[in-house]
Design a protein around this motif. Structure first.
Motif, mmCIF file in Angstrom:
data_model
loop_
_atom_site.group_PDB
_atom_site.id
_atom_site.type_symbol
_atom_site.label_atom_id
_atom_site.label_comp_id
_atom_site.label_asym_id
_atom_site.label_seq_id
_atom_site.Cartn_x
_atom_site.Cartn_y
_atom_site.Cartn_z
ATOM 1 N N HIS A 1 0.838 -1.206 0.000
ATOM 2 C CA HIS A 1 0.000 0.000 0.000
ATOM 3 C C HIS A 1 0.874 1.258 0.000
ATOM 4 O O HIS A 1 0.533 2.262 -0.636
ATOM 5 N N ASN B 1 -4.323 -7.739 -2.652
ATOM 6 C CA ASN B 1 -3.342 -8.457 -1.815
ATOM 7 C C ASN B 1 -3.868 -9.819 -1.373
ATOM 8 O O ASN B 1 -3.346 -10.428 -0.453
ATOM 9 N N GLY C 1 -6.912 -7.522 4.653
ATOM 10 C CA GLY C 1 -5.757 -7.155 5.469
ATOM 11 C C GLY C 1 -6.141 -6.645 6.849
ATOM 12 O O GLY C 1 -5.763 -7.212 7.873
ATOM 13 N N MET C 2 -6.929 -5.575 6.875
ATOM 14 C CA MET C 2 -7.173 -4.877 8.129
ATOM 15 C C MET C 2 -7.850 -5.742 9.195
ATOM 16 O O MET C 2 -7.549 -5.636 10.384
ATOM 17 N N HIS D 1 -18.692 0.597 2.844
ATOM 18 C CA HIS D 1 -17.979 -0.576 2.350
ATOM 19 C C HIS D 1 -18.412 -0.962 0.923
ATOM 20 O O HIS D 1 -19.580 -1.280 0.698
ATOM 21 N N GLY E 1 -11.181 -6.833 -0.831
ATOM 22 C CA GLY E 1 -12.399 -7.043 -0.053
ATOM 23 C C GLY E 1 -13.427 -5.976 -0.386
ATOM 24 O O GLY E 1 -14.627 -6.251 -0.474
ATOM 25 N N ASP E 2 -12.959 -4.772 -0.595
ATOM 26 C CA ASP E 2 -13.858 -3.654 -0.868
ATOM 27 C C ASP E 2 -14.322 -3.661 -2.324
ATOM 28 O O ASP E 2 -15.519 -3.635 -2.605
ATOM 29 N N CYS F 1 -7.312 -1.590 5.102
ATOM 30 C CA CYS F 1 -6.079 -0.815 5.277
ATOM 31 C C CYS F 1 -5.940 0.264 4.222
ATOM 32 O O CYS F 1 -5.321 1.305 4.456
HETATM 33 C C1 LIG Z 1 -20.202 -2.341 6.184
HETATM 34 C C2 LIG Z 1 -18.962 -3.011 6.714
HETATM 35 N N1 LIG Z 1 -18.877 -4.357 6.715
HETATM 36 C C3 LIG Z 1 -17.747 -4.963 7.141
HETATM 37 C C4 LIG Z 1 -16.696 -4.206 7.603
HETATM 38 C C5 LIG Z 1 -15.486 -4.895 8.083
HETATM 39 N N2 LIG Z 1 -14.326 -4.727 7.236
HETATM 40 C C6 LIG Z 1 -13.506 -3.676 7.389
HETATM 41 S S1 LIG Z 1 -12.162 -3.765 6.425
HETATM 42 C C7 LIG Z 1 -12.683 -5.248 5.767
HETATM 43 C C8 LIG Z 1 -11.865 -6.016 4.768
HETATM 44 C C9 LIG Z 1 -10.994 -5.142 3.956
HETATM 45 O O1 LIG Z 1 -10.202 -5.893 3.104
HETATM 46 P P1 LIG Z 1 -9.612 -5.323 1.774
HETATM 47 O O2 LIG Z 1 -10.627 -4.503 1.060
HETATM 48 O O3 LIG Z 1 -9.021 -6.451 1.008
HETATM 49 O O4 LIG Z 1 -8.538 -4.263 2.250
HETATM 50 P P2 LIG Z 1 -7.077 -4.380 2.873
HETATM 51 O O5 LIG Z 1 -7.280 -4.270 4.355
HETATM 52 O O6 LIG Z 1 -6.490 -5.706 2.455
HETATM 53 O O7 LIG Z 1 -6.367 -3.212 2.285
HETATM 54 C C10 LIG Z 1 -13.892 -5.638 6.319
HETATM 55 C C11 LIG Z 1 -14.608 -6.896 5.997
HETATM 56 C C12 LIG Z 1 -16.845 -2.807 7.606
HETATM 57 N N3 LIG Z 1 -15.895 -1.999 8.051
HETATM 58 N N4 LIG Z 1 -17.973 -2.224 7.153
#
Ligand SMILES: Cc1ncc(C[n+]2csc(CCOP(=O)(O)OP(=O)(O)O)c2C)c(N)n1
Ligand code: SF4
Length: 256
Positions: free
Chosen positions: A34, A132, A136-137, A79, A105-106, A62
């Motif tokens: 990142h 990734n 992650g977070m 999200h 994830g997003d 993250c």
């Molecule tokens: C509406 C909602 N649902 C679930 C979450 C929990 N949540 C926060 S970050 C995340 C996953 C993020 O993963 P990614 O997009 O791959 O990002 P990275 O941390 O790897 O950069 C989840 C499921 C949230 N914050 N808001």
């Protein structure tokens, strides 16, 4: 902080933060890609001279922390909704340069629909997609992009494709659509690839300036913390594992 380091007489600083980045110290883990990708985006904003009219759309994960490190406006989307928020902002203010910065994830799990439809409509926005292969977070759960056999906290025996499907290749999927102008997959595990990713990110922003439509740069990245490896092995994981499923290169380029 780097900005506070006194430069000894006779020395010249040749490497500095892009103007579009704040002085806030990075909070990403050592070896997290990142950090590199965020810097490349800031460099593109500087080079194109668009900081005053650029708005980033922050996701969850993250990736969200990028807003702390930038000197341009940001909007926090719910999200997965970053491409939808970007669409509204860009349509209401066509002079703005609007980009999303999202993890898998997003962008490719909860936000699949928003991403696919924004791409299919050919919205004139720029999406930066950090793949990734893990959430992650939140502690390293399986993502749609997790590799077959990859151990995560929710697949402790390794991802079983019979029950959880295959790594989701969203770039290949979007490249089939008529809407997108530019879909490319890059990486930042060594200097040559950082340079290539830099070019791709600049092109994705330039496309928006030229009104070409939806552009997305996927960057295959390492999350050494959740892989439970060193930063060096995070880079090796990208080359030896991830690129087998996510080969690099342009998937769609609509020119001129
Ligand atoms: C509406 C909602 N649902 C679930 C979450 C929990 N949540 C926060 S970050 C995340 C996953 C993020 O993963 P990614 O997009 O791959 O990002 P990275 O941390 O790897 O950069 C989840 C499921 C949230 N914050 N808001
Ligand atoms: S948990 Fe992973 S994605 Fe998040 S900052 Fe650390 S290395 Fe990066």
């Amino acid at each position: 902080m780097l900005a506070d380091v006194k430069i000894p007489e006779g020395y010249v600083r040749v490497f500095k933060r892009p103007d579009s980045m704040s002085d806030a110290p990075y909070t990403y883990c050592p070896g997290c890609h990142h950090g590199v990708i965020g810097r490349l985006v800031a460099e593109a904003i500087d080079e194109l001279g668009i900081r005053g009219r650029t708005v980033g759309i922050a996701p969850v994960g993250c990736a969200v922390f990028l807003y702390r490190f930038y000197r341009c406006d940001f909007i926090q989307a719910a999200h997965g909704r970053a491409c939808a928020v970007a669409t509204g902002l860009k349509r209401a203010n066509p002079d703005l340069i609007v980009f999303t910065y999202q993890g898998d994830g997003d962008l490719a799990a909860i936000g699949t629909a928003e991403t696919v439809h924004a791409a299919n409509r050919g919205e004139n926005i720029t999406a930066i997609f950090v793949n990734n292969a893990v959430y992650g977070m939140t502690g390293g759960e399986m993502a749609p992009t997790t590799l077959p056999g990859q151990r995560t906290v929710t697949t402790p025996e390794g991802r079983d494709v019979r029950t959880t499907g295959y790594p989701f290749k969203i770039s290949e999927m979007l490249a089939q659509l008529d809407g997108p102008a530019y879909i490319t997959r890059q990486a930042v595990y060594d200097v040559r690839h950082v340079q290539m990713a830099r070019k791709a990110i600049r092109k994705a922003f330039r496309n928006q300036l030229e009104g070409k439509g939806f552009s997305m740069v996927e960057v295959v990245a390492a999350c050494p913390t959740n892989l439970k490896v060193s930063p060096v092995h995070g880079n090796k994981w990208v080359t030896e594992q991830a690129l087998r499923y996510f080969p690099l290169g342009d998937l769609k380029v609509r020119d001129p």
